[in-house]
Each structure stands twice: as structure tokens, then as C-alpha cells.
Design a protein around this motif. Structure first.
Motif, short mmCIF file in Angstrom:
data_model
loop_
_atom_site.label_atom_id
_atom_site.label_comp_id
_atom_site.label_asym_id
_atom_site.label_seq_id
_atom_site.Cartn_x
_atom_site.Cartn_y
_atom_site.Cartn_z
N LYS A 50 31.84 36.78 22.08
CA LYS A 50 32.86 37.43 21.28
C LYS A 50 32.21 38.38 20.29
N ASN A 51 32.95 39.46 19.95
CA ASN A 51 32.48 40.45 18.99
C ASN A 51 31.13 41.04 19.40
N THR A 57 27.96 45.97 25.52
CA THR A 57 28.97 46.00 26.58
C THR A 57 28.86 47.26 27.42
N SER A 78 35.58 44.76 28.13
CA SER A 78 35.58 44.53 26.68
C SER A 78 36.32 45.69 26.03
N HIS A 80 37.65 47.47 22.43
CA HIS A 80 37.42 47.56 21.00
C HIS A 80 38.37 48.57 20.37
N GLU A 88 38.66 42.53 18.87
CA GLU A 88 38.13 42.75 20.23
C GLU A 88 38.97 41.96 21.21
N TYR A 89 39.25 42.57 22.35
CA TYR A 89 39.99 41.89 23.41
C TYR A 89 39.11 41.83 24.66
#
Length: 541
Positions: A50-51, A57, A78, A80, A88-89
Motif C-alpha cells: 500500500k502507498n 509502480t 495502481s 494515484h 491510492e487505489y
């Protein structure tokens, strides 16, 4: 009073949550809590951080051609929001090519290129934001592809490979990680079948021109078939390509299309390419600059000749104890041994210019026809093949065998006459190191190295080595003279520094030790056995 900071902390947290919520439209409670959706995402994003940073990425993304890579089940994106670094998704693509974002919903993508998929995801996320933010989408993990390879490979079967691999990678893997020879298999027509589609690729075009359009990325479910080579043509001549010789052709392929796969050498005469047709037998002069409509057939021959006026690049070498050793240009009818020595700065202090020589790597019989009488007189004589002499030191014996077996070079001592003789292409001049020793080997009492005395003959050095041993063959003594990495046999009585004098074992002693002594030994053993039996029988009686 102590509770005031806690209340203040709760109020600030509530305000922050309300602000975040105002930036994004949320889904219904039933969508967010959908258990299947969460399980699918958690399974497919296992190991994803995550993050993660934008740089991290983007690594996979940058290594892929986004217009040629097609998104499929297992790809992970990823997402942003540039103005909201903490947001972030993760979007995971399922087997139906739908991207699942737990916080936002499901995106219908389909089998699209990476470029198209990123645009679709970007538009979807922007539609869910209340404000106009910049959205950055990157492929953070590529899918795996289960593919099947059949045909002319050593290990046909089903393989699981990275989705960033290509068809050629799959064929190599199915062939024991070794590229099948382009002369044996038909790279020209490799078939790839996936569901309802079937495409034929020319992998030879990829090998020759690095055309990745003919070597696409693997996609889950691909069935790849490569067959043995069928129709071939022979191509040779002034080419710079990695592959030539008997190569497969496509059905109905023209000379123009086939020749476009090859890189011509600068010396190639592209206006006078010779195409010999197998059926019927005929030869055609073909021009790549003004191509004719010629269809190639099985067993045709294509020869790319050299330009008639193309200048040749010819060189000679000078090695050994020389101030500037190396390769130098040869000027026909100008370059001599003396001029080359001067150009290379002359001999070093350790060099023996009197023993310098030329190595001309051609067959001796061809050399003797091409050289003038002065050059022929300078050739050292090659002797007939000798049988191996076991008592001689192994390294010398091996050198003798190699010399007599190859006979593929001529040694020309660089004396005063040869200094002014013209050099030929690929000649090598060697200036040896001064060696004030003579080496005596074989059947002498004290073999070894002894000081060289100019003018002394073989007998002197044999006496210096203690004289002949009882097993010496005094009639077949010979000398080895070293020329660089090569040795040459001589039977004259003149000794130079660095020579090796070889005294072989007597053939009579060899006959005695290898024939007579074993026979006598067997006879004595038989007599002894008979006497023992006779004695035993007398004792019994």
C-alpha cells in the motif's frame, strides 16, 4: 480538563474524515461490503504494498510496449490521485477482463491494450471524484499466461509464463531454453490460436529485423505451433546477417520480400544478385534497386556477389619482441619485411632479429607454386610423417604429431634476402626472444638445457648432456626449431639457439621390450607351470 485534548483530537479526526468523504462519491453500503469483491481483490493483490511510490509502480509499466500489451486476468493497476498523496487505489483485472476497485466499483474493460485500459480506468476514477484531479494509473503487476506449445520443440506441452514474455520466449522454453535452429524449424509461419482467433507470425522477421510486431506478448490460453522447415532456398554471399544458408521461405514469397530480411555488406553488388531457379534450371540477374517480380520456390539458390571494383582491406601482423607489435595495413607491391620492422619501431633489447621469421598460413604445395625461386629457397623443408616416439617428452611428441598432421603453414626465415621480399596478405612476422640455451631431450644420460655455443653441432651438445644412454637410437636423431607457437622438424646438423635436440629410443630395444621379452616371459611361465605339475604328479604316484 484532562479530557479536553481527547475531545479536540476526536473533533479534528471527524473533520478530516468529512473532508476526505467530500472528495469522492462513495458506493452504496451493499457494494462496499460485498464479500466476494473484497476476497477477490485481497487474493490478487497479495504482496502488493500500500502507498507504494510512483517510481516503484512504474517499473513494469516502463518495460512494456503499452500499445502491444493486452490486459488480461491477473493484471494489477495502481491508481494515484496526484493532489491527494495519501489516497491510492488498487485495481485487479479478473478473468472477464473487468477491473475491480473495492472502494469505487467494477470497470468493464474487455481485451484492450494497456494504453486503452489505462484511459478507461482514468476516466472511471475521474467520474467518481467531485473535483477535477489528476489521476495517474500504472501497471504494478503483470499477469501470468498459461500457454501451450506444440510442434518442432524438444519438450512440447503447457507452460506458465510471465505475461510480459513473448512467443519466442515460449518456444525457447519448450526447447530446453535453447533457440531452435532457423535452418530446421519454420520460423516463417508460426501459428498462434486463442479462442476464436488464429494468427500466423513470421518470427524470422523478428530475428533478422527485431520486428516485435511478429513476436507479440503472450496471452492466457495461447496455443502456439511451430512446424519443421519445409520449402527452403540457399542464400549466400556478401551478407552481414546473422543467419544465411538453407533457410525456409513462405508459400508464394517473392525475392523482394525475402531479400528485405537481410542486411547487405558494403561490398555487395545489389544490382547483380544471381538467382538460380531449381525448376526449371535457369539463372536470373536480380536487382534490389529495380526489383523484378520473381516468386521463389523450393531449392532455389541466391548468391549476392561482391562489387567488381570494391577495394580489398589487407593486413599483416608483427608479433614478439617488437616495440609496437600489432596489425598493419599491407600495400601491395610495396610492403616488405624490412619496411614493416621499421614501421613497428624495430626489435626490443630482448629480441633476436637474426632469428625473426614469417609465418605464411597456406598449404605448402600452393605456396611453392605461387612463390618465386628466391622465396622457395627460403622455405624450411617439411619432413615426412614420423611415428610417435614414446620416450620423448610428451609435449614435444605432441608438437611433432600436430606439425605432421596439419602441414598448413610455411615458415620463411627473415634473413637479409627475405627482408626485401614483398609480404603477402595475412603474413605474420615474429621476432623471438633471445634464448641462449639448447635443449637436449630423449635417450641421453642427462637431458636438460645447456648453454648455446655458436657453430657447435649436434654431437657437441649430446656429449655435453652426458652422451647417449644404452637405449638411444643414434641413427634417427632430429632437431625441433620453435617458430612462435609452432615447432618444425629438421634433420640437418646445424644448431641454433632455442633448438631442441631429440634422441629417440632404439627400435631394437623397443622390439626387445615390446615383443621378445613378453614372449620369453610367457614361455618361462609355461615351463615353470609344467615343472610344477610334473613334480606334483610324481609326488602323488
Amino acid at each position: 480538563m484532562k479530557r479536553i485534548p481527547d475531545l479536540l483530537h476526536l473533533v479534528l479526526s471527524a473533520c478530516f474524515i468529512a473532508w476526505i468523504s467530500s472528495q469522492c462519491q462513495t458506493l452504496s453500503a451493499s457494494d462496499v461490503s460485498n464479500l466476494k469483491l473484497k476476497n477477490f481483490v485481497s487474493q490478487n493483490t497479495m504482496g502488493q504494498k500500500k502507498n507504494s511510490s510512483l517510481v516503484g509502480t512504474d517499473l513494469i509499466d516502463n518495460s512494456i510496449n503499452p500499445d502491444k500489451y493486452f490486459v488480461g486476468g491477473g493484471d494489477v493497476f495502481s491508481i494515484h490521485i496526484l493532489e491527494l498523496p495519501s489516497v491510492e487505489y488498487m485495481a485487479v483485472v479478473d478473468q472477464n477482463c473487468d477491473a475491480v476497485i473495492p472502494e469505487l466499483g467494477i470497470i468493464r474493460i474487455g481485451k484492450k491494450s494497456l494504453t486503452q485500459a489505462k484511459d478507461i480506468i482514468t476516466d472511471f476514477v475521474k467520474s467518481r471524484l467531485k473535483k477535477s484531479y489528476e489521476v495517474y494509473v500504472a501497471l504494478s503487476r503483470a499477469k501470468s499466461a498459461v500457454v501451450t506449445i506444440t510442434g518442432a520443440v524438444t519438450n512440447p506441452g503447457t507452460y506458465q509464463m510471465e505475461g510480459t514474455s513473448r512467443i519466442f520466449d515460449a518456444i525457447r522454453m519448450a526447447n530446453g531454453n535453447v533457440m531452435p535452429a532457423p535452418y530446421d524449424v519454420n520460423y516463417r509461419e508460426v501459428q498462434c490460436i486463442n479462442k476464436d482467433s488464429s494468427t500466423t507470425y513470421d518470427l524470422f522477421k523478428f530475428l533478422m529485423l527485431n520486428d516485435n510486431n511478429q513476436n507479440p506478448y503472450l496471452y492466457p490460453g495461447d496455443n502456439i505451433c511451430i512446424s519443421l522447415a519445409g520449402k527452403k532456398v540457399l542464400i549466400s554471399g556478401n551478407l552481414k546477417s546473422s543467419y544465411y544458408g538453407n533457410l525456409p521461405i513462405k508459400s508464394g514469397e517473392t525475392a523482394k520480400d525475402f531479400l528485405s530480411l537481410f542486411t547487405m555488406d558494403g561490398s555487395a553488388d545489389m544490382n547483380n544478385i544471381i538467382i538460380t531457379k531449381h525448376d526449371p534450371d535457369s539463372s536470373i540477374i536480380y536487382s534490389m534497386l529495380h526489383p523484378q517480380d520473381i516468386t521463389l520456390t523450393d531449392k532455389d539458390i541466391i548468391i549476392v556477389p561482391q562489387l567488381s571494383n570494391y577495394p580489398r582491406s589487407e593486413t599483416v601482423k608483427i608479433m614478439g619482441e617488437i616495440n609496437r607489435p600489432g596489425t598493419y595495413p599491407l600495400i601491395r607491391q610495396v610492403t616488405t619485411g624490412r619496411k614493416l620492422l621499421d614501421l613497428a619501431g624495430g626489435s626490443t633489447n630482448l629480441g633476436n632479429i637474426e632469428r625473426a621469421f614469417i609465418i605464411r598460413r597456406e598449404k605448402i604445395n600452393i605456396m611453392q607454386k605461387s612463390l618465386n625461386p628466391v622465396q622457395q629457397s627460403n622455405l624450411t623443408q617439411q619432413l615426412p610423417t614420423r611415428t610417435a616416439i614414446s620416450p620423448v617428452r610428451p609435449e614435444i611428441n605432441s608438437a611433432i604429431v600436430n606439425i605432421n598432421a596439419s602441414n598448413d603453414y610455411s615458415v620463411i626465415p627473415l634473413d637479409n634476402k627475405a627482408m626485401d621480399e614483398l609480404l603477402e596478405p595475412n603474413d605474420e612476422i615474429v621476432v623471438p626472444e633471445t634464448d641462449n640455451k639448447v635443449y637436449v631431450s630423449g635417450r641421453v644420460k642427462s637431458p636438460g638445457a645447456y648453454p648455446f655455443v655458436k657453430g657447435k653441432k649436434i654431437g657437441y651438445f649430446i656429449e655435453t648432456a652426458g652422451g647417449f644412454s644404452s637405449r638411444a637410437d643414434k641413427t634417427n636423431i632430429f632437431t625441433l626449431t620453435q617458430y612462435g607457437e609452432n615447432f618444425q622438424i629438421r634433420e640437418d646438423n646445424v644448431i641454433d639457439e632455442g633448438d631442441v635436440i631429440v634422441v629417440p629410443e632404439s627400435q631394437q630395444y623397443k622390439y626387445m621390450s615390446t615383443v621378445l621379452l613378453p614372449i620369453i616371459s610367457i614361455f618361462l611361465s609355461a615351463v615353470s607351470t609344467a615343472m610344477v605339475l610334473y613334480y606334483y604328479m610324481n609326488q602323488v604316484n
